[in-house]
Design an enzyme around this catalytic site. Structure first.
Site, mmCIF file in Angstrom:
data_model
loop_
_atom_site.group_PDB
_atom_site.id
_atom_site.type_symbol
_atom_site.label_atom_id
_atom_site.label_comp_id
_atom_site.label_asym_id
_atom_site.label_seq_id
_atom_site.Cartn_x
_atom_site.Cartn_y
_atom_site.Cartn_z
ATOM 1 N N ASP A 252 0.947 -1.274 0.023
ATOM 2 C CA ASP A 252 -0.278 0.102 -0.111
ATOM 3 C C ASP A 252 0.937 1.257 -0.068
ATOM 4 O OD1 ASP A 252 -2.074 1.884 0.326
ATOM 5 O OD2 ASP A 252 -3.264 0.287 1.208
ATOM 6 N N HIS A 286 1.464 2.147 -3.341
ATOM 7 C CA HIS A 286 0.414 2.846 -4.041
ATOM 8 C C HIS A 286 0.826 4.418 -4.030
ATOM 9 C CE1 HIS A 286 -3.079 -0.093 -2.903
ATOM 10 N NE2 HIS A 286 -2.196 -0.690 -3.698
#
Length: 516
Positions: A252, A286
């Site tokens: 993430d 991300h």
């Protein structure tokens, strides 16, 4: 005689230092992971705390353990060759403890390393700690709404009957919240240094409501695929945070700054403030450094410098949505190299979730006074700024920046924006498009490469703009297109183009564009 006293003093000091170390194997921990060392480690921590503090030492070996709870004045030292393997049996993380999950105060599984209300704590060394997160990830991704609730979910329900929920409580009502790897709550003077961390169940390093936090020379590796929410470093509602020389590749965001979500975050009103992030390398993730979207307590006085992002989805990302409230302000980003960025190099988005427009109130978020400089980015999209109609992004500057991008810069619902010494080479669309903006200053914007069918600059419904000393290099076509009935007070001067390269559409009121 003097030599005698010096020797005695040396041995006294050596003995004192030796007494400060609490070798977990002396308290019953097995170095071959043949049995869980949870109780032995707890005994070592208790003995060190009883002596006023000390170092709980893990010599080279392989240890299997449940959660480790720290007390004041405790250092965990994981030596070279030492591996801590945290159990993936969910029952080992009971009883549930005070925690915070994505900006909401809850009682949930114990984090793997946990402390609450203590000071002067550290996790250091050259060893490796493993979270064995796959079983946690699989449970969350495999859970279907309506299936029978597990005993852990029922326990969560029992302990969280009266919690203050965010606007969208779906995750909280599901009631299975994975534990962060390292979560310290309400603590002071924290050091995490040198260790390698792998396969966290959830967020990896997550101090909450802490003061004076240092994370230095830490390596965090979580799988880029099928490891949901395994952010690297997430300091939330903390003050005086220092992150440096870290290497992060996760499933993430690499580093995320947060301060609570919606009403729970506004009720706490604890901003994230005084953070420095420097000399870090971010790979899979991300985002490289992300602020939000849980920023309801506010985020201010943040400096990000001398970092490399290579392969993240986005570089710098600041995100929020209606209903969060809170202010993000006084942010400085400088000396950054970005390569292989899959989406935007820089994004400031106030519509992270699509929520209907509403009157300005304490639920309305704000982004202001954000300065970015000395950045080189190879990316799909250069810069995307998207404010709210009722609350534009404001006071943003971009200085000495080079973008090699498929798409250029987009500004929407923004005001007091300054671009100075910026080069944008694009394959699709204009280098800069501003839509519904106020007070835009563009000085020395350059473009070596532009598509033949697009203007270099497109202004639509812009109120107040200065376009000066810009140079599209070899482009012989359209330099600036100006559209929109709300457009006014546009000055285009001293650019290396012909007047014919400036197109003013008919809906623009006469006299509102001045060419010099």
């Amino acid at each position: 005689m003097r030599f005698f006293f010096v020797v005695i003093a040396f041995f006294v000091c050596a003995l004192t230092d030796a007494q400060q170390y609490y070798d977990v194997t002396k308290f019953g921990a097995k170095k071959d992971s043949s049995a869980k060392a949870t109780a032995a480690i707890a005994r070592a921590v208790k003995a060190a705390a009883a002596a006023g503090g000390g170092t709980v030492y893990f010599p080279a070996g392989k240890y299997l353990t449940g959660p480790i709870h720290l007390k004041s004045n405790i250092t965990i030292l994981i030596d070279a060759g030492a591996e801590l393997h945290f159990s993936d049996h969910f029952d080992d993380y009971l009883p549930m403890v005070e925690s915070r999950y994505e900006g909401v105060d809850v009682t949930s599984f114990s984090p793997l390393f946990y402390a609450n209300g203590v000071e002067h704590i550290a996790i250091t060394g050259s060893g490796t700690i493993y979270g064995h997160g796959k079983k946690w990830w699989d449970f969350v991704e495999g859970y279907k709404e309506g299936q029978p609730r597990s005993k852990w979910q029922l326990e969560f329900d029992r302990l969280n009957k009266d919690i203050l929920l965010p606007d969208d409580p779906k995750q909280m009502k599901r009631g299975f919240l994975r534990p962060p790897f390292i979560q310290f709550m309400h603590c002071k003077n924290i050091l995490i240094q040198g260790i390698t961390i792998r396969n966290s169940p959830f967020w990896t390093i997550n101090p909450q409501f802490c003061d004076n936090v240092t994370v230095h020379a830490v390596t965090i590796i979580n799988p880029g695929q099928h490891a949901p929410n395994t952010d690297g470093i997430n300091p939330e509602s903390c003050r005086n945070v220092h992150i440096s020389d870290c290497h992060i590749s996760v499933g993430d965001d690499c580093i995320t700054i947060k301060s609570g979500k919606d009403a729970p975050g506004r009720a706490k009103a604890r901003p994230a403030e005084n953070y420095t992030i420097t000399n870090c390398t971010m790979l899979s993730g991300h985002g490289g450094v992300v602020i939000g979207s849980e920023m309801s307590g506010g985020v201010k006085k943040i400096v990000i410098s001398n970092c490399i992002f290579d392969g993240t989805d986005r570089g710098i990302r600041i995100k929020t949505t209606r209903g969060r409230g809170g202010v993000v302000e006084d942010i400085r980003v400088s000396n950054i190299v970005m390569k292989n960025i899959k989406e935007q190099a820089i994004v400031l988005d106030m519509e992270y979730a699509k929520v209907p427009e509403e009157p300005v109130s304490e639920r309305t978020p704000r982004f202001r006074n954000i300065r970015l400089s000395n950045i080189t980015a190879y990316t799909k999209e250069a810069l995307y700024i998207n404010g709210l109609k009722e609350m534009p992004v404001s006071e943003i500057s971009l200085n000495d920046v080079v973008f090699e991008a498929e798409r250029g810069i987009t500004l929407k619902n923004a005001e007091d924006i300054s671009l100075n010494n910026v080069r944008v080479n694009t394959q699709l669309g204009p280098a800069l498009k501003a839509d519904v903006a106020k007070r835009l200053s563009v000085i020395n914007l350059e473009a070596k490469q532009l598509p033949a069918d697009a203007p270099m600059i497109w202004l639509n419904d812009v109120k107040g703009a200065r376009i000066q000393d810009c140079w599209p290099f070899t482009k012989a076509g359209l330099f600036t297109r100006i559209t929109g009935p709300a457009t006014e007070k546009i000055v285009v001067k001293d650019n290396l183009v012909e007047d014919a390269a400036i197109q003013i559409d008919p809906e623009v009121k006469a006299g509102e564009v001045i060419k010099r």
